[in-house]
Design an enzyme around this catalytic site. Sequence first.
Site, PDB file in Angstrom:
ATOM      1  N   LYS A 132     -84.547 -34.458   3.434  1.00 15.76           N
ATOM      2  CA  LYS A 132     -85.405 -33.512   4.186  1.00 15.76           C
ATOM      3  C   LYS A 132     -85.240 -32.049   3.766  1.00 15.76           C
ATOM      4  O   LYS A 132     -85.454 -31.134   4.557  1.00 15.76           O
ATOM      5  CB  LYS A 132     -85.194 -33.628   5.710  1.00 15.76           C
ATOM      6  CG  LYS A 132     -85.106 -35.000   6.296  1.00 15.76           C
ATOM      7  CD  LYS A 132     -85.895 -36.062   5.618  1.00 15.76           C
ATOM      8  CE  LYS A 132     -87.398 -35.896   5.745  1.00 15.76           C
ATOM      9  NZ  LYS A 132     -88.082 -36.929   4.891  1.00 15.76           N
ATOM     10  N   SER A 133     -84.858 -31.877   2.514  1.00 13.11           N
ATOM     11  CA  SER A 133     -84.673 -30.516   2.010  1.00 13.11           C
ATOM     12  C   SER A 133     -85.690 -30.144   0.944  1.00 13.11           C
ATOM     13  O   SER A 133     -85.549 -29.114   0.291  1.00 13.11           O
ATOM     14  CB  SER A 133     -83.274 -30.386   1.399  1.00 13.11           C
ATOM     15  OG  SER A 133     -82.305 -30.605   2.391  1.00 13.11           O
ATOM     16  N   GLY A 134     -86.689 -30.999   0.742  1.00 13.91           N
ATOM     17  CA  GLY A 134     -87.673 -30.729  -0.306  1.00 13.91           C
ATOM     18  C   GLY A 134     -87.482 -31.618  -1.526  1.00 13.91           C
ATOM     19  O   GLY A 134     -87.920 -31.287  -2.625  1.00 13.91           O
ATOM     20  N   THR A 135     -86.841 -32.773  -1.314  1.00 16.47           N
ATOM     21  CA  THR A 135     -86.591 -33.728  -2.400  1.00 16.47           C
ATOM     22  C   THR A 135     -87.892 -34.168  -3.078  1.00 16.47           C
ATOM     23  O   THR A 135     -87.998 -34.162  -4.306  1.00 16.47           O
ATOM     24  CB  THR A 135     -85.889 -34.989  -1.831  1.00 16.47           C
ATOM     25  OG1 THR A 135     -84.918 -34.587  -0.869  1.00 16.47           O
ATOM     26  CG2 THR A 135     -85.253 -35.805  -2.929  1.00 16.47           C
ATOM     27  N   THR A 136     -88.861 -34.545  -2.258  1.00 17.73           N
ATOM     28  CA  THR A 136     -90.128 -35.047  -2.781  1.00 17.73           C
ATOM     29  C   THR A 136     -90.808 -33.973  -3.630  1.00 17.73           C
ATOM     30  O   THR A 136     -91.358 -34.260  -4.697  1.00 17.73           O
ATOM     31  CB  THR A 136     -91.048 -35.447  -1.602  1.00 17.73           C
ATOM     32  OG1 THR A 136     -90.277 -36.193  -0.648  1.00 17.73           O
ATOM     33  CG2 THR A 136     -92.229 -36.267  -2.063  1.00 17.73           C
ATOM     34  N   TRP A 137     -90.736 -32.767  -3.158  1.00 14.16           N
ATOM     35  CA  TRP A 137     -91.365 -31.633  -3.855  1.00 14.16           C
ATOM     36  C   TRP A 137     -90.691 -31.346  -5.202  1.00 14.16           C
ATOM     37  O   TRP A 137     -91.353 -31.262  -6.246  1.00 14.16           O
ATOM     38  CB  TRP A 137     -91.311 -30.407  -2.940  1.00 14.16           C
ATOM     39  CG  TRP A 137     -92.098 -29.230  -3.397  1.00 14.16           C
ATOM     40  CD1 TRP A 137     -93.099 -29.204  -4.337  1.00 14.16           C
ATOM     41  CD2 TRP A 137     -91.972 -27.894  -2.907  1.00 14.16           C
ATOM     42  NE1 TRP A 137     -93.589 -27.926  -4.465  1.00 14.16           N
ATOM     43  CE2 TRP A 137     -92.916 -27.114  -3.601  1.00 14.16           C
ATOM     44  CE3 TRP A 137     -91.151 -27.288  -1.947  1.00 14.16           C
ATOM     45  CZ2 TRP A 137     -93.060 -25.746  -3.364  1.00 14.16           C
ATOM     46  CZ3 TRP A 137     -91.302 -25.937  -1.702  1.00 14.16           C
ATOM     47  CH2 TRP A 137     -92.242 -25.170  -2.399  1.00 14.16           C
ATOM     48  N   GLY A 152     -94.345 -29.146   6.083  1.00 14.39           N
ATOM     49  CA  GLY A 152     -94.066 -28.431   4.836  1.00 14.39           C
ATOM     50  C   GLY A 152     -94.085 -26.926   4.980  1.00 14.39           C
ATOM     51  O   GLY A 152     -94.564 -26.213   4.100  1.00 14.39           O
ATOM     52  N   ARG A 160     -82.022 -26.373   1.848  1.00  8.67           N
ATOM     53  CA  ARG A 160     -82.992 -25.879   2.826  1.00  8.67           C
ATOM     54  C   ARG A 160     -82.256 -25.338   4.032  1.00  8.67           C
ATOM     55  O   ARG A 160     -81.133 -25.785   4.329  1.00  8.67           O
ATOM     56  CB  ARG A 160     -83.904 -27.047   3.246  1.00  8.67           C
ATOM     57  CG  ARG A 160     -85.080 -26.619   4.079  1.00  8.67           C
ATOM     58  CD  ARG A 160     -85.978 -27.802   4.416  1.00  8.67           C
ATOM     59  NE  ARG A 160     -87.220 -27.329   5.009  1.00  8.67           N
ATOM     60  CZ  ARG A 160     -88.146 -28.103   5.534  1.00  8.67           C
ATOM     61  NH1 ARG A 160     -87.990 -29.413   5.541  1.00  8.67           N
ATOM     62  NH2 ARG A 160     -89.240 -27.583   6.060  1.00  8.67           N
ATOM     63  N   HIS A 177     -78.661 -38.239  -3.119  1.00 12.33           N
ATOM     64  CA  HIS A 177     -78.341 -37.426  -1.937  1.00 12.33           C
ATOM     65  C   HIS A 177     -76.824 -37.257  -1.788  1.00 12.33           C
ATOM     66  O   HIS A 177     -76.354 -36.625  -0.840  1.00 12.33           O
ATOM     67  CB  HIS A 177     -78.849 -38.106  -0.661  1.00 12.33           C
ATOM     68  CG  HIS A 177     -80.338 -38.044  -0.460  1.00 12.33           C
ATOM     69  ND1 HIS A 177     -81.083 -36.918  -0.720  1.00 12.33           N
ATOM     70  CD2 HIS A 177     -81.215 -38.971   0.015  1.00 12.33           C
ATOM     71  CE1 HIS A 177     -82.348 -37.168  -0.420  1.00 12.33           C
ATOM     72  NE2 HIS A 177     -82.454 -38.400   0.028  1.00 12.33           N
TER      73      HIS A 177
HETATM   74  P1  A3P Z   1     -91.051 -30.951   7.230  1.00 14.80           P
HETATM   75  O1  A3P Z   1     -90.601 -32.158   7.950  1.00 14.80           O
HETATM   76  O2  A3P Z   1     -90.395 -29.701   7.724  1.00 14.80           O
HETATM   77  O3  A3P Z   1     -92.536 -30.802   7.163  1.00 14.80           O
HETATM   78  P2  A3P Z   1     -87.664 -34.584   1.614  1.00 14.80           P
HETATM   79  O4  A3P Z   1     -88.690 -34.690   0.528  1.00 14.80           O
HETATM   80  O5  A3P Z   1     -86.349 -34.082   1.135  1.00 14.80           O
HETATM   81  O6  A3P Z   1     -87.577 -35.821   2.421  1.00 14.80           O
HETATM   82  O7  A3P Z   1     -88.146 -33.414   2.574  1.00 14.80           O
HETATM   83  C1  A3P Z   1     -89.304 -33.565   3.360  1.00 14.80           C
HETATM   84  C2  A3P Z   1     -89.732 -32.187   3.821  1.00 14.80           C
HETATM   85  O8  A3P Z   1     -90.368 -31.504   2.721  1.00 14.80           O
HETATM   86  C3  A3P Z   1     -90.766 -32.271   4.913  1.00 14.80           C
HETATM   87  O9  A3P Z   1     -90.566 -31.090   5.685  1.00 14.80           O
HETATM   88  C4  A3P Z   1     -92.047 -32.259   4.125  1.00 14.80           C
HETATM   89  O10 A3P Z   1     -93.176 -31.884   4.872  1.00 14.80           O
HETATM   90  C5  A3P Z   1     -91.720 -31.242   3.056  1.00 14.80           C
HETATM   91  N1  A3P Z   1     -92.530 -31.402   1.833  1.00 14.80           N
HETATM   92  C6  A3P Z   1     -92.912 -32.548   1.246  1.00 14.80           C
HETATM   93  N2  A3P Z   1     -93.644 -32.304   0.154  1.00 14.80           N
HETATM   94  C7  A3P Z   1     -93.731 -30.963   0.030  1.00 14.80           C
HETATM   95  C8  A3P Z   1     -94.390 -30.103  -0.904  1.00 14.80           C
HETATM   96  N3  A3P Z   1     -95.087 -30.583  -1.925  1.00 14.80           N
HETATM   97  N4  A3P Z   1     -94.255 -28.769  -0.721  1.00 14.80           N
HETATM   98  C9  A3P Z   1     -93.542 -28.282   0.315  1.00 14.80           C
HETATM   99  N5  A3P Z   1     -92.928 -29.044   1.237  1.00 14.80           N
HETATM  100  C10 A3P Z   1     -93.013 -30.368   1.097  1.00 14.80           C
END
Ligand code: A3P
Length: 333
Positions: free
Chosen positions: A68-73, A301, A163, A139
């Site tokens: 939940k720190s922006g991993t996907t991004w 996000g 984050r 992680h």
């Molecule tokens: P929120 O729950 O605050 O919206 P992870 O990818 O580490 O699981 O983190 C998920 C968090 O990153 C979520 O935060 C999600 O909405 C946000 N997120 C996912 N894709 C993103 C992107 N392309 N740009 C910015 N934030 C993103």
Amino acid sequence: SETTYAELYERFADQVSSLPSTEGLANTKLYRHEHGWHCKLAPMVGSMVADACFAARPSDVIVATLPKSGTTWIKALLYATTHRREHPPPVDGAAAAADHPLNTSSPHELIKFFENQLYTREKVLNLDELPDPRLFSTHVPFVSLPRSVVATEPGCKIVYVCRDAKDQLISGWNFANKFRVKDGLEPLPIEATVELFCNGQTFYGPYWDHVLGYWHAHVANPQKVLFFKYEEMQTDPATHVRRLAEFVGLPFSSEEEDGGMVDAIVELCSFGRMSRMVATKGGHTEFSSGVVPNKAYFRRGVVGDWANHLSPEMQQRIDAITEAKFKGCGGLT
Ligand code: A3P
């Protein structure tokens, strides 16, 4: 005789099963690793198997984050940057990215986690057969990374994203509650969640130890460990994409700069665009701990959503811990 993969896995599984455990956020047991971090059984076992088995190459890049720190991004950005020659991002913002792998595959399929996708009970992929540059993720805290990742010879590169503690907590709380509700449980109240967070009883937490481990590694060797902050990526994504490209040895040429390549990558990986990808809307990703709909990785996000959920007392409590723990780490706070 030689130990088989299955034997190794079972040996570590036995070891983890006998570790102390508590009830975590998501209705599963959280085991406490001897290095002080917490996690579900299967990924903790996976991290130990990865340590024993993974052979790093200098060209490997490992994404490291707390959940939940922006991993996907960061995975999307790293994939799009590294593969931009074979898979150019669409340069006119309006064009659909239909042909890009990110449209049809989740970033978590394109860059897999050691501990819950690659080193699972039934290991499926032979990582030695993958072409360079190999991209992986984890992680796991710095102290428990596979030893060949930490080694400087031959070594490989690590990209860490951290984050804000309160936003990471709120994001994790929402994420965990989705699964609790699906399992027919009540959502976990925010009070209990804050309590667990402050006690360090979160996935791969304590939060502060995780961030500090990678921070110190970055300070000691910035060529090996890149350190990004989610909030700064939000403020200036293009600068971060340039730094990422340089760090992995693929800086943008002046032709690419002039052609708008950096902005195209930023746009392709933006929250708005990623949320509308085919893989996000309908896809799922399989982990050793269960199957997750890809859309679960996209909530809001934004920076500062914690303010909608935490009381001033909760905020102060968390901020006080952060201040004490990060004291003396200029650049981190
Ligand atoms: P929120 O729950 O605050 O919206 P992870 O990818 O580490 O699981 O983190 C998920 C968090 O990153 C979520 O935060 C999600 O909405 C946000 N997120 C996912 N894709 C993103 C992107 N392309 N740009 C910015 N934030 C993103």
